[in-house]
Design a protein around this motif. Sequence first.
Motif, PDB file in Angstrom:
ATOM      1  N   ALA A 244       0.830  -1.200   0.000  1.00 34.46           N
ATOM      2  CA  ALA A 244       0.000   0.000   0.000  1.00 34.46           C
ATOM      3  C   ALA A 244       0.864   1.249   0.000  1.00 34.46           C
ATOM      4  CB  ALA A 244      -0.913  -0.008   1.213  1.00 34.46           C
TER       5      ALA A 244
ATOM      6  N   LEU B 159      -1.936   6.533   2.049  1.00 36.86           N
ATOM      7  CA  LEU B 159      -3.204   6.114   1.486  1.00 36.86           C
ATOM      8  C   LEU B 159      -3.879   5.171   2.470  1.00 36.86           C
ATOM      9  CD1 LEU B 159      -4.381   6.926  -1.224  1.00 36.86           C
ATOM     10  CD2 LEU B 159      -3.524   4.797  -2.182  1.00 36.86           C
ATOM     11  N   THR B 160      -5.115   5.486   2.836  1.00 34.34           N
ATOM     12  CA  THR B 160      -5.883   4.638   3.749  1.00 34.34           C
ATOM     13  C   THR B 160      -7.278   4.443   3.159  1.00 34.34           C
ATOM     14  OG1 THR B 160      -6.828   6.513   4.957  1.00 34.34           O
ATOM     15  CG2 THR B 160      -4.695   5.647   5.757  1.00 34.34           C
ATOM     16  N   ALA B 161      -8.007   3.488   3.699  1.00 29.44           N
ATOM     17  CA  ALA B 161      -9.382   3.265   3.244  1.00 29.44           C
ATOM     18  C   ALA B 161     -10.216   4.529   3.465  1.00 29.44           C
ATOM     19  CB  ALA B 161      -9.990   2.074   3.971  1.00 29.44           C
ATOM     20  N   ASP B 162     -10.000   5.194   4.589  1.00 26.77           N
ATOM     21  CA  ASP B 162     -10.758   6.420   4.873  1.00 26.77           C
ATOM     22  C   ASP B 162     -10.435   7.528   3.870  1.00 26.77           C
ATOM     23  OD1 ASP B 162     -12.000   5.223   7.020  1.00 26.77           O
ATOM     24  OD2 ASP B 162     -10.714   6.167   8.535  1.00 26.77           O
TER      25      ASP B 162
ATOM     26  N   HIS C  26      -6.708  -1.084  -0.107  1.00 27.79           N
ATOM     27  CA  HIS C  26      -7.528  -0.368   0.881  1.00 27.79           C
ATOM     28  C   HIS C  26      -9.022  -0.637   0.738  1.00 27.79           C
ATOM     29  CE1 HIS C  26      -3.845   1.709   1.858  1.00 27.79           C
ATOM     30  NE2 HIS C  26      -3.675   1.924   0.568  1.00 27.79           N
TER      31      HIS C  26
ATOM     32  N   VAL D  77      -9.265   7.153   0.761  1.00 27.49           N
ATOM     33  CA  VAL D  77      -9.814   6.744  -0.531  1.00 27.49           C
ATOM     34  C   VAL D  77     -11.322   7.003  -0.555  1.00 27.49           C
ATOM     35  CG1 VAL D  77     -10.255   4.763  -2.043  1.00 27.49           C
ATOM     36  CG2 VAL D  77      -7.988   5.050  -0.997  1.00 27.49           C
TER      37      VAL D  77
END
Length: 195
Positions: free
Chosen positions: A2, A6-9, A46, A11
Amino acid sequence: MARAGLTADRVTAEAADLADETGLDQVTMSAVARRLGVKDASLYGHVRNLEDLRGRIALLAADEKTTRIAEAIAGLAGREALVAYANTWRDYAREHPGRYLATQTPIRIDPELAANAPGPRRAVDLTYRLLRAYDLREPDLTDAVRLLRSTFHGFVALETAGGFAHTRTPQQSWERGLEALHTLLRHWPSTRGES
């Protein structure tokens, strides 16, 4: 691996902004990757896929809208709470059309994500609490919840699509509609005792 930062939140937030700007149907993995300055493949560390991303947008929006509604109706009851609730719903939908649409579109959401998301549960609690002030009980509560949701959503959908071509302003109709809903809720035809 990753990409750093960059994180899921992140994105999800970027995808939600894109949905508001261009429409939920324009949110693609490639479009979000371009906005973030990464390759498409970087997103998959993510979020699983586009459906997962759209589900995350829906959960984000549900939390945002519910938080606003909770703040707007704090300490209010009856007509005042209904009007604050409805106005906040409408304002959120108009300010964040892509996010809002995600909350109204059937999207398969990861059950684990949904279980840990406070927005949808809190929305149900707030709505039922609002309606209990009108002394409604089941099954009337469920029927009233469905009436409010369909009224608010229907009005917003028609309004944002330009569906009110009349000299009377949508705001005037909105205000009268809320008065009518308040009156209806105060005089709800009870189903208690029905089998």
